[in-house]
Scaffold this active site. Structure first.
Site, short mmCIF file in Angstrom:
data_model
loop_
_atom_site.label_atom_id
_atom_site.label_comp_id
_atom_site.label_asym_id
_atom_site.label_seq_id
_atom_site.Cartn_x
_atom_site.Cartn_y
_atom_site.Cartn_z
CD1 TRP A 5 -8.01 -94.71 82.67
CD2 TRP A 5 -9.13 -94.23 84.55
NE1 TRP A 5 -9.15 -95.47 82.69
CE2 TRP A 5 -9.85 -95.19 83.83
CE3 TRP A 5 -9.65 -93.77 85.77
CZ2 TRP A 5 -11.07 -95.71 84.28
CZ3 TRP A 5 -10.86 -94.28 86.22
CH2 TRP A 5 -11.55 -95.24 85.48
CG LEU A 138 -15.71 -100.38 79.06
CD1 LEU A 138 -16.70 -99.35 78.53
CD2 LEU A 138 -14.54 -99.68 79.77
CB CYS A 139 -18.33 -104.29 75.51
SG CYS A 139 -18.00 -105.14 73.96
CG LEU A 388 -20.13 -111.85 88.65
CD1 LEU A 388 -21.63 -111.65 88.45
CD2 LEU A 388 -19.83 -113.28 89.11
C1 YNC Z 1 -10.74 -100.70 80.92
N1 YNC Z 1 -10.84 -102.02 80.77
O1 YNC Z 1 -6.73 -96.49 79.45
P1 YNC Z 1 -6.35 -93.24 79.24
S1 YNC Z 1 -13.16 -104.57 82.21
C2 YNC Z 1 -11.07 -98.77 82.20
N2 YNC Z 1 -11.19 -100.12 82.03
O2 YNC Z 1 -7.73 -93.99 78.94
P2 YNC Z 1 -10.93 -95.66 73.91
C3 YNC Z 1 -10.02 -98.51 80.18
N3 YNC Z 1 -10.50 -97.96 81.31
O3 YNC Z 1 -5.37 -94.33 79.52
P3 YNC Z 1 -11.15 -98.46 73.29
C4 YNC Z 1 -10.12 -99.88 79.93
N4 YNC Z 1 -9.57 -100.15 78.74
O4 YNC Z 1 -6.00 -92.45 78.01
C5 YNC Z 1 -9.14 -98.98 78.27
N5 YNC Z 1 -9.41 -98.01 79.14
O5 YNC Z 1 -6.58 -92.40 80.45
C6 YNC Z 1 -9.08 -96.59 79.01
N6 YNC Z 1 -12.34 -104.15 74.71
O6 YNC Z 1 -10.54 -95.18 75.40
C7 YNC Z 1 -7.70 -96.36 78.45
N7 YNC Z 1 -13.66 -104.68 78.26
O7 YNC Z 1 -12.40 -95.58 73.76
C8 YNC Z 1 -7.79 -94.96 77.90
O8 YNC Z 1 -10.43 -97.17 73.95
C9 YNC Z 1 -9.19 -94.93 77.36
O9 YNC Z 1 -11.90 -98.05 72.06
C10 YNC Z 1 -9.20 -95.23 75.86
O10 YNC Z 1 -12.21 -98.92 74.38
C11 YNC Z 1 -11.81 -99.61 75.54
O11 YNC Z 1 -15.66 -103.98 82.18
C12 YNC Z 1 -12.65 -100.91 75.66
O12 YNC Z 1 -11.70 -105.47 77.54
C13 YNC Z 1 -12.16 -101.65 76.90
O13 YNC Z 1 -14.35 -103.21 74.30
C14 YNC Z 1 -14.10 -100.51 75.84
O14 YNC Z 1 -11.11 -101.93 74.11
C15 YNC Z 1 -12.48 -101.73 74.38
O15 YNC Z 1 -10.13 -99.53 73.17
C16 YNC Z 1 -13.16 -103.09 74.45
O16 YNC Z 1 -10.15 -94.92 72.91
C17 YNC Z 1 -12.78 -105.52 74.80
O17 YNC Z 1 -9.94 -95.98 78.03
C18 YNC Z 1 -13.61 -105.73 76.08
C19 YNC Z 1 -12.88 -105.28 77.34
C20 YNC Z 1 -13.21 -104.21 79.54
C21 YNC Z 1 -13.54 -105.21 80.62
C22 YNC Z 1 -14.62 -103.79 82.73
C23 YNC Z 1 -14.48 -102.86 83.90
C24 YNC Z 1 -14.55 -101.44 83.38
C25 YNC Z 1 -14.26 -100.42 84.43
C26 YNC Z 1 -14.38 -99.01 83.87
C27 YNC Z 1 -14.01 -97.95 84.89
C28 YNC Z 1 -15.12 -97.74 85.90
C29 YNC Z 1 -14.78 -96.60 86.84
C30 YNC Z 1 -15.85 -96.39 87.92
C31 YNC Z 1 -17.13 -95.74 87.38
C32 YNC Z 1 -18.21 -95.48 88.48
C33 YNC Z 1 -17.68 -94.43 89.40
C34 YNC Z 1 -18.59 -94.11 90.54
C35 YNC Z 1 -18.97 -93.61 91.52
#
Ligand code: YNC
Ligand code: MG
Length: 388
Positions: A5, A138-139, A388
């Site tokens: 980030w 994101l999953c 949502l």
């Molecule tokens: C998250 N929820 O901090 P750093 S919400 C964003 N949103 O990065 P790894 C997230 N980033 O801190 P894992 C995040 N959760 O080192 C973690 N991170 O800079 C960051 N869970 O990646 C985290 N769904 O792959 C770190 O982690 C890095 O294997 C670590 O995967 C994370 O949908 C995840 O909660 C969340 O499925 C996929 O834990 C996993 O743990 C999982 O090593 C259960 O990632 C489900 C869950 C999240 C729901 C959502 C909103 C997502 C927004 C994403 C950002 C969008 C930015 C805008 C993009 C478009 C731009 C334009 C124009």
């Protein structure tokens, strides 16, 4: 601390309180010819796939990935179980892009192991309407966690959003990232207190018996407001006017037109419910309320496998007091057999939650903008956006 980030155009924690930084885009758009033309590299065992949500088979794969691997509460007792119909609704609004429904498959088995989506939206920030992507779902499969797959998925969705000449995004998460524009609280209103207590969603209050608790949460058999009825297609123009006018008071809110209202708010069975108040005298539409259906799987309970939850969506009160309007909403949710009604403390919700017997939840929901700096955080009541 946030290795990924820290590299992104988002408000950085180190800049908090720096009033010399202007509100608005952090980076300017780049010419489309300068946007990377090829997808980002995945670890060699995996490949990108675009998920066609029209395909029953693909929709099933997405549904199952999320059902088994998506968001859980802090105690891992419940996991969101978005229905297929809900996913189709959430991912196919007016002007949606197939290319923003992104999956990752294992190359050999073709199993879907990760997912991220965007949908286009116009979001107003103060007096500026900005084209954005709303990023959601994101999953990463439980077995592939903490391998830094999430940053690759986020970069890939960003690239595909840029290819459509869109440079900003909005998203929510339960985790703290750089930097929330606001942090909201979930509040819960028991509709079926016995089941909620049996499954561990809530606890019997101090000096409370089950019978007293059931009585406390009892609701009337039908809505009280004269002219309260379900929204219909012919109401779209009036609801759009009512909602646009109402949302104009918030600092950040969607800029809905009639096609958005038809998609997001016209009732869809088991997905979104909307009601309005039509004045019995003037036939004017004066008030509006809505909620979406999002059940959770109950993990490891002998008696129950699913919690039926309604989530407050957009509400507008001009004539009927918000308290009465929301109470009528609770009544219809109860009639539809929901176990619990959830609401965030956004818009004017906070002012009625306690009196309607909502209790504060433990989870917080952080709202974020990508490539758009806010001078300072908003109060939840300044936010007019529900994702949502
Ligand atoms: C998250 N929820 O901090 P750093 S919400 C964003 N949103 O990065 P790894 C997230 N980033 O801190 P894992 C995040 N959760 O080192 C973690 N991170 O800079 C960051 N869970 O990646 C985290 N769904 O792959 C770190 O982690 C890095 O294997 C670590 O995967 C994370 O949908 C995840 O909660 C969340 O499925 C996929 O834990 C996993 O743990 C999982 O090593 C259960 O990632 C489900 C869950 C999240 C729901 C959502 C909103 C997502 C927004 C994403 C950002 C969008 C930015 C805008 C993009 C478009 C731009 C334009 C124009
Ligand atoms: Mg990972």
């Amino acid at each position: 601390k946030h290795k990924f980030w820290e590299t992104q155009p988002v408000g950085q924690f180190k800049d908090a309180g720096d009033t010399s930084l202007p509100e608005g885009p952090i980076e300017p758009p780049t010419p489309l010819s300068e946007v990377k033309q090829e997808p980002y590299n995945l670890p060699s065992q995996y490949e990108w796939t675009t998920c066609d949500m029209d395909s029953e088979e693909t929709c099933n794969e997405v549904y199952n990935l999320l059902k088994n691997n998506y968001v859980e509460d802090d105690e891992n007792m419940f996991r969101f179980n978005y229905s297929k119909e809900f996913l189709r609704w959430a991912l196919r609004p007016p002007g949606f892009y197939h290319s923003w429904h992104i999956g990752v498959r294992a190359k050999t088995s073709k199993k879907l192991v990760a997912f991220i989506t965007g949908v286009p939206a116009r979001i107003r920030v103060r007096d500026e309407v900005v084209k954005m992507a709303e990023i959601n779902f994101l999953c990463v499969h439980k077995k592939l966690r903490t391998k830094r797959l999430a940053p690759v998925m986020i970069k890939e969705v960003t690239r595909r959003v840029h290819l459509e000449n869109i440079w900003q995004a909005a998203y929510t998460a339960g985790v703290i990232l750089p930097t929330p524009i606001t942090t909201c609280q979930y509040w819960h209103r028991s509709l079926n207190p016995k089941k909620l207590i049996d499954v561990g969603f809530s606890r019997l209050g101090a000096r409370m018996t089950m019978n007293r608790t059931i009585k406390l949460f009892k609701l009337p058999d039908s809505p009280a407001t004269p002219g309260f009825r379900k929204m219909e297609l012919c109401d779209v123009p009036a609801v759009t006017r009512l909602l646009r006018n109402y949302l104009s008071q918030f600092v950040v809110a969607p800029d809905f037109d009639e096609s958005d209202v038809e998609h997001w708010l016209l009732p869809t069975e088991d997905v979104v419910d909307s009601y309005l108040v039509e004045s019995p005298e003037t036939h004017e539409i004066t008030d509006f309320c809505s909620f979406y259906t999002l059940p959770s799987s109950i993990l490891g309970n002998q008696n129950y496998s699913s919690l039926k939850a309604a989530y407050s969506y957009y509400n507008v009160s001009t004539k009927t007091p918000l308290l009465q309007l929301m109470n009528d909403t609770l009544i219809v949710a109860k009639l539809k057999n929901f176990d619990v009604f959830n609401a965030l403390d956004v818009m004017h919700n906070e002012s009625v939650l306690k009196e309607l017997k909502f209790g504060p939840g433990d989870g917080q929901l952080h709202y974020y903008l990508y490539n758009y700096r806010m001078q300072s955080a908003l109060k939840p009541s300044e936010l007019g956006l529900v994702l949502l």
